[in-house]
Design a protein around this motif. Structure first.
Motif: not given
Length: 442
Positions: A265-289
């Protein structure tokens, strides 16, 4: 007191010299004004000048004084650098006693952390190769401080990080990730993150040091800082290129990060949330992953559970990155029933402008009509014209959607909207009305 302690640094009894230095260190450590008083009393040159002949106990105490002064501000750190402290601290790093090396490493870290100029001064004094030797020593405490100092040096610029890399630090840091000591893990993961964040090349060098899959085990550590720093390291690698993100996905990184988001919970979650955003941002396939690994429900949970604005904003941003590629991606986001939550966030007066903008972006881009329709009855006008706009794009080409729009009361709601003649919203309503016979509209 400072004036009374100063002559005791020259006392004939070694233990008095050592305890006087310790007392000065504790005074300087307390607050910035006392640290300034110690500097103004001219104690630093006296302390440094006598270091080479002194015992290891005195050297530890002297390093403590320098660290206590340096920690408060760049100005104070610079003041001790001007007195020649770096040269003496580097000599201490070359000594035999682990405690003296630890004290010197700590002081160098406190100097380097303030800005690139001070960090460069530490590098120019020749500290980096000796710090890399320190992380290879058997003493855990020395390893921790040396790794922390390498992190403080690396964080400012690609050039400084490159200096640490050129000294061979990555391989030794990577080898220490499995170490059971939580405090050492924190510093090691932090140092690798600070190196990887600057450029694609540096991130590749860190990734190639075989940190996967061992870094994923850190996400399940009982220490929150280890978890957070592990997630930060994965984020700093994933953010640069689709290839590096794909490497993270192939290593099982996305699934591990999603589990991690669910376990904290809390700020500990933040880098994980950002990681998913960065991965998904790169391409359709990575977003689908990310979608296939059940990333969307985890991010939706963050929107509901978290109270801090910036964490909600990050989750909304990540969901936006997942849904922005195609209508299929947007549908996956909409089906997770996230739109009502986003609308609530948008309408909440406590939400920041940044959070509202990110929430609105997803509402604007979604084309999945069954999820948008309930919002027609609640959304404010600022959002309404985006929602009506999506209906105006789809209804002219979709018979089934047109029928549903009537039976669910969507068309009735559209007739109730008072749109200004000639406005964009008025045009959208006309497009929708033109899809139906006049008597149905009436």
């Amino acid at each position: 007191v400072v004036c009374l302690l100063r002559p005791l640094l020259l006392d004939v009894v070694p233990s008095i010299r050592q305890i006087a230095a310790l007392a000065l260190g504790r005074l300087a450590d307390y607050d910035v004004e006392l640290a300034e008083a110690v500097v103004k009393a001219g104690i630093v040159p006296q302390l440094i000048g006598s270091l080479p002949e002194e015992s290891r106990y005195y050297k530890k105490a002297a390093a403590f004084v320098l660290r206590a002064i340096a920690k408060h501000s760049p100005q104070l750190a610079n003041a001790i650098v001007q007195c020649g402290a770096l040269y003496m601290l580097v000599i201490c790093l070359e000594g035999f006693d682990p405690g003296v090396k630890e004290g010197a490493s700590w002081a160098l870290g406190y100097i380097a952390r303030h800005n690139p100029e001070l960090s460069q001064a530490v590098v120019d004094a020749g500290a980096v190769p000796l710090l890399v030797l320190c992380i290879q020593e058997p003493e855990i405490a020395l390893k921790r401080i040396a790794a922390s100092t390498l992190s403080d040096i690396s964080k400012h610029s690609p050039e400084l990080a490159q200096t640490v890399v050129d000294a061979g630090a990555i391989a030794y840091l990577a080898q220490m990730i499995p170490n059971p000591d939580a405090k050492l893990k924190r510093q090691v993961l932090s140092a690798l993150s600070q190196i990887a964040k600057h450029s694609v090349i540096l991130a590749q060098l860190v990734a190639e040091a075989e940190i996967f899959p061992v870094v994923l085990t850190c996400l399940k550590n009982s220490d929150d800082y280890v978890k957070k720093n592990g997630a930060t390291l994965i984020r700093e690698i994933a953010k640069h290129t689709p290839e590096l993100s794909q490497y993270v996905v192939n290593s099982g990184g996305v699934a591990a990060v999603i589990d991690y988001i669910g376990s904290c919970r809390g700020t500990v979650r933040l880098p994980g949330i950002m990681t998913l955003g960065y991965v998904a941002a790169h391409s359709e396939n990575l977003s689908m992953a990310v979608i296939v690994s059940k990333g969307i429900p985890s991010l939706c949970l963050c929107l509901v559970e978290e109270h801090e604005d910036h964490i909600k904003a990050a989750a909304a941003w990540a969901l936006g990155q997942i849904g922005r590629h195609t209508t299929e991606h947007a549908r996956h986001v909409a089906v997770a029933n996230v739109l009502p939550t986003l609308l609530d966030i948008f309408m909440d007066p406590r939400s920041s402008e940044d959070l509202k903008t990110k929430a609105k972006n997803i509402l604007q881009k979604c084309t999945y009509l069954p999820a948008l329709e309930p919002l027609l009855h609640e959304a404010p006008l600022s959002i309404m014209h985006h929602i009506i706009g999506q209906f105006s794009k789809v209804l002219p080409h979709d018979n089934k959607a047109r029928r549903l729009f009537v039976t669910t009361g969507g068309l009735k709601k559209v007739q109730e909207i008072k749109a200004e003649s000639g406005s964009l919203l008025w045009e959208y309503i006309n497009i929708i009305n033109n899809c139906y016979p006049e008597e149905i509209v009436r």
